[in-house]
Scaffold this active site. Structure first.
Site, short mmCIF file in Angstrom:
data_model
loop_
_atom_site.label_atom_id
_atom_site.label_comp_id
_atom_site.label_asym_id
_atom_site.label_seq_id
_atom_site.Cartn_x
_atom_site.Cartn_y
_atom_site.Cartn_z
N CYS A 72 20.31 -5.68 39.63
CA CYS A 72 21.61 -4.84 40.09
C CYS A 72 22.76 -5.62 40.44
CB CYS A 72 21.18 -4.05 41.67
SG CYS A 72 19.71 -3.15 41.42
N ARG A 106 22.55 -7.83 34.82
CA ARG A 106 21.87 -7.81 35.93
C ARG A 106 20.80 -6.52 36.13
NH1 ARG A 106 23.93 -11.53 39.86
NH2 ARG A 106 22.69 -10.38 41.35
N TRP A 109 18.81 -2.11 38.38
CA TRP A 109 17.43 -2.51 37.96
C TRP A 109 16.43 -1.90 38.89
CZ3 TRP A 109 13.40 -5.81 39.33
CH2 TRP A 109 12.46 -6.09 38.23
N ASN A 129 22.24 -4.26 46.43
CA ASN A 129 21.71 -5.01 45.39
C ASN A 129 20.62 -5.84 46.29
OD1 ASN A 129 22.11 -8.24 44.08
ND2 ASN A 129 20.58 -6.87 43.70
N GLY A 130 19.40 -5.74 46.22
CA GLY A 130 18.42 -6.51 46.74
C GLY A 130 17.17 -5.60 47.32
N GLU A 158 7.46 -21.06 25.47
CA GLU A 158 8.85 -20.55 25.52
C GLU A 158 9.07 -19.56 24.27
OE1 GLU A 158 11.03 -19.88 27.39
OE2 GLU A 158 12.65 -19.49 26.14
N LYS A 172 10.06 -15.63 24.50
CA LYS A 172 11.17 -15.20 23.59
C LYS A 172 10.94 -14.21 22.78
CE LYS A 172 14.00 -16.22 25.13
NZ LYS A 172 14.14 -17.40 26.14
N GLU A 201 9.89 -10.82 24.71
CA GLU A 201 10.81 -10.21 25.82
C GLU A 201 11.86 -9.38 24.96
OE1 GLU A 201 12.71 -12.80 28.34
OE2 GLU A 201 13.00 -14.38 27.09
N HIS A 246 -11.80 -21.66 22.36
CA HIS A 246 -12.36 -21.60 23.35
C HIS A 246 -11.86 -20.04 23.67
CE1 HIS A 246 -13.94 -25.47 24.06
NE2 HIS A 246 -12.43 -25.99 23.85
N LYS A 259 18.70 -10.13 33.70
CA LYS A 259 18.82 -11.77 33.47
C LYS A 259 18.69 -12.22 35.01
CE LYS A 259 21.37 -14.99 31.12
NZ LYS A 259 20.08 -15.30 30.48
C1 G6P Z 1 14.60 -13.61 34.13
C2 G6P Z 1 15.42 -14.06 32.83
C3 G6P Z 1 14.73 -14.99 31.96
C4 G6P Z 1 14.93 -16.23 33.10
C5 G6P Z 1 14.13 -16.08 34.47
C6 G6P Z 1 14.49 -17.22 35.46
O1 G6P Z 1 13.25 -13.23 33.72
O2 G6P Z 1 15.31 -12.92 31.91
O3 G6P Z 1 15.54 -15.38 31.12
O4 G6P Z 1 14.28 -17.45 32.33
O5 G6P Z 1 14.63 -14.55 34.94
O6 G6P Z 1 15.84 -17.04 35.74
P1 G6P Z 1 16.64 -18.35 36.22
O7 G6P Z 1 18.01 -17.60 36.61
O8 G6P Z 1 16.09 -18.68 37.54
O9 G6P Z 1 16.65 -19.52 35.40
#
Ligand code: G6P
Length: 607
Positions: free
Chosen positions: A2, A27, A74, A98-99, A481, A485, A488, A504, A602
């Site tokens: 948010c 956000r 969000w 927000n929170g 990673e 990617k 997501e 395994h 994000k």
């Molecule tokens: C969310 C974002 C990711 C990010 C993660 C941690 O899930 O979508 O891209 O890696 O948060 O965020 P930070 O700001 O702590 O790296």
């Protein structure tokens, strides 16, 4: 999670609110809304879906005011819908939040006389303020100070009252909030990015602060109710730093920015042969690493993968004991903290709730010193840690992290060297790392030149439902990673396995419909990975192998993507860039919203 915005001016603020919400959409983007006060009444315009839906709603009539608040959501409590969209209103009050209000159910029990329009936790706050106004004297500023005493959880909130059209009141506890200072106008937002078009001067509120914002004044009280002055800071960010330019998506722009931002991350921190501790760590950081005997890394998401990669560097390069944990796990697992453990939190945003909670509890958990590796200079983590190393990637807008990740790796490599010197890392090795770091911008540019080839390879994945990523050694977190990617942004189910674990379990999944993507650097483990891949071929699996080995043959089962000559110690950075491009192109071909994938946000400022 948010984004909130607010403005009070002598001009119409609605376009400012909308532009700000656009910058805050990273956000959250499942609904949005604004509120103004019109003829002594609250007027709200809200819409489900991305901001464009709110803009369409606004276009249906005129909406102008010198004062307003806005929100992009969000969802945590309640589905995305107009009713659950902020602002929430009750009586004279209207609010954005927000929170998470953790005791919202308890508060709701005392509010049985109210009609609840939404399923959100936030709505209790506005009813609470309305009830307080009937029970005690005081203006909005007083009522918010009283009201927040009853809240448990985290909040950044902004409130307006129809009877006090000369101020917006805000409060912060655990969620970010900045005040933007103008001339005869002032603003508030979750993030400076939202306010760059209108100001470059900011006050960063502290936890517990409540502020009254008027056109010509700002009044702040701290958690004890004492009047405080907070420093005004000039932001160096420029308007336009969050525009896409010629690129189709922010993610692509951010992938292509990597040679430059990696250069920024290195700038001034290296001599020809050494990492310059005073430039990287500052005086206090240098002192702290003198006392460090081991490292505990804590992070979430992509930042966690940066930490996992660095563990190999800390241990293999320098024999520094290093543990890496997911913040939400470490937080509740009561770790046994050995003497001399340096807590290193890694976070792009510096606001991720779980990581921040670990940092805030560091001392009570037994960590004597803490360090933040972070991309946002004014973030809560940078301000809360004993020392911070900035990644200097510039604002990252795409929800899927790219340049923030590779710059985290670069900073972690430098930290491994600085710290490693106090362990077993030799000066020859240091010089080697320094040389290879300096080669990184051009090595990354070389991979970016493979974009066309990678976009063609992406076509082989586009109709798949699953994908398996394999790697060994530092290639394993790179595979993790890459899987993150892909899942997501393309919504293809993707998993990463340590290649040695294939037999395994995951081997049972391998057939021609399960593409296997192997991270296979030309290192000591190459032969081992080759054997693991033979196990895939023998089951009819289709392989895409990323390698910097010169002579890897293709066959009917195997496609090879050779990423050229790579600075060997920095392979995780270079391989990751190729895999970012792969995920990007698969997502584009599948037609997903690459920059704002469904259900994600994000900045995750809720637990
Ligand atoms: C969310 C974002 C990711 C990010 C993660 C941690 O899930 O979508 O891209 O890696 O948060 O965020 P930070 O700001 O702590 O790296």
């Amino acid at each position: 999670m948010c984004g909130i915005i607010g403005a009070i001016a002598q001009r119409n603020v609605v376009p400012i609110l909308i532009e700000g919400l656009k910058a805050l959409e990273y956000r959250g983007y499942d609904s949005a809304g604004i509120a103004i006060i019109e003829k002594g009444e609250v007027r709200r315009v809200r819409a489900k879906g991305k901001l464009v839906a709110l803009e369409e709603e606004l276009a249906k009539g005129s909406c102008e005011s010198p004062m307003g608040i806005g929100h992009t959501r969000w969802a945590t409590h309640g589905v995305p819908s107009v009713n659950n969209a902020h602002p929430h209103a009750c009586g004279d009050f209207v609010l954005v939040h927000n929170g998470i209000i953790e005791n919202h159910q308890l508060l709701k029990r005392d509010q049985s006389q109210h009609h609840f329009e939404s399923e959100t936790d936030s709505e209790v706050i506005v009813h609470l303020l309305n009830d307080l106004s009937g029970q005690c004297d005081g203006d909005l500023f007083d009522l918010v100070q009283k009201g927040i005493q009853k809240l448990q959880g985290s909040y950044a909130l902004a409130v307006m009252r129809t009877t006090e059209s000369d101020s917006v009141v805000v409060a912060r506890h655990g969620s970010p909030l900045v005040i933007g200072l103008g001339v005869g106008e002032n603003f508030i937002a979750s993030d400076v990015l939202a306010l760059l078009p209108v100001t470059s001067r900011f006050i960063y509120l502290e936890d517990g602060d409540v502020a009254r914002i008027s056109t010509h004044s700002i009044e702040i009280v701290n958690a004890e109710g004492q009047k405080v002055d907070r420093e005004v800071k000039e932001s160096t960010l420029e308007v336009g730093c969050t525009t896409r330019g010629e690129y189709r998506h922010f993610m692509l722009k951010e992938i292509f920015e990597q040679p430059v931002v990696i250069g920024e991350a290195l700038e001034g921190r290296l001599s020809n042969i050494k990492v310059l501790d005073p430039m990287l760590l500052g005086a206090s950081g240098t002192k702290i690493i003198e006392l460090t005997k081991r490292v505990q890394i804590v992070a979430c998401g992509t930042s966690y993968h940066a930490g996992l990669t660095a563990k190999y560097w800390f241990e293999q390069w320098a024999r520094i004991p290093c543990e890496v944990d997911i913040a939400s796990e470490l937080r509740y697992r009561k770790p046994v903290v050995s003497d001399g453990t340096l807590l290193v939190v890694i976070s792009q945003s510096g606001e991720t709730a779980d990581t921040l909670a670990v940092l805030n509890e560091a001392k009570s958990m037994g960590y004597v010193h803490s360090m933040a590796i972070c991309n946002v200079p004014e973030s809560s983590m940078v301000r809360g840690a004993d020392v911070s190393l900035l990644t200097r990637a510039g604002p990252e807008v795409g929800v899927a992290s790219t340049k923030a990740f590779t710059t985290q790796l670069v900073v972690l490599a430098m930290l491994a060297v600085s710290l490693g010197r106090r362990f077993e890392l030799t000066s020859d090795f240091e010089e080697n790392v320094v040389n290879q770091l300096k080669q990184l911008p051009s090595a990354v540019s070389q991979v970016l030149a493979l974009d066309g080839r990678i976009s063609i390879l992406a076509q082989t994945l586009v109709h798949k439902h699953h994908a398996l990523f394999l790697g060994r050694g530092p290639g394993y977190p790179v595979a993790m990673e890459a899987a993150l990617k892909l899942k997501e942004i393309s919504y293809i189910h993707a998993e990463a396995y340590a290649a040695g674990e294939l037999k395994h379990g995951p081997l049972a999944l391998v057939d021609e419909d399960m593409p296997v993507i192997a991270v296979m650097p030309d290192d000591d483990l190459l032969d081992k990975v080759q054997s693991n891949l033979s196990e895939v071929r023998a089951r009819g699996g289709r392989l895409l192998v990323l390698t910097d080995h010169d002579h890897l043959e293709e066959d009917e089962y195997t496609t090879v993507l050779n990423i050229g000559t790579v600075p060997k110690l920095m392979r995780p950075v270079v391989f990751s860039v190729a895999l970012q491009l792969l995920a990007y192109h698969v997502a584009v071909l599948r037609g997903t919203d690459v920059d704002r994938p469904r259900n994600l946000a994000k900045s995750v400022t809720v637990e």
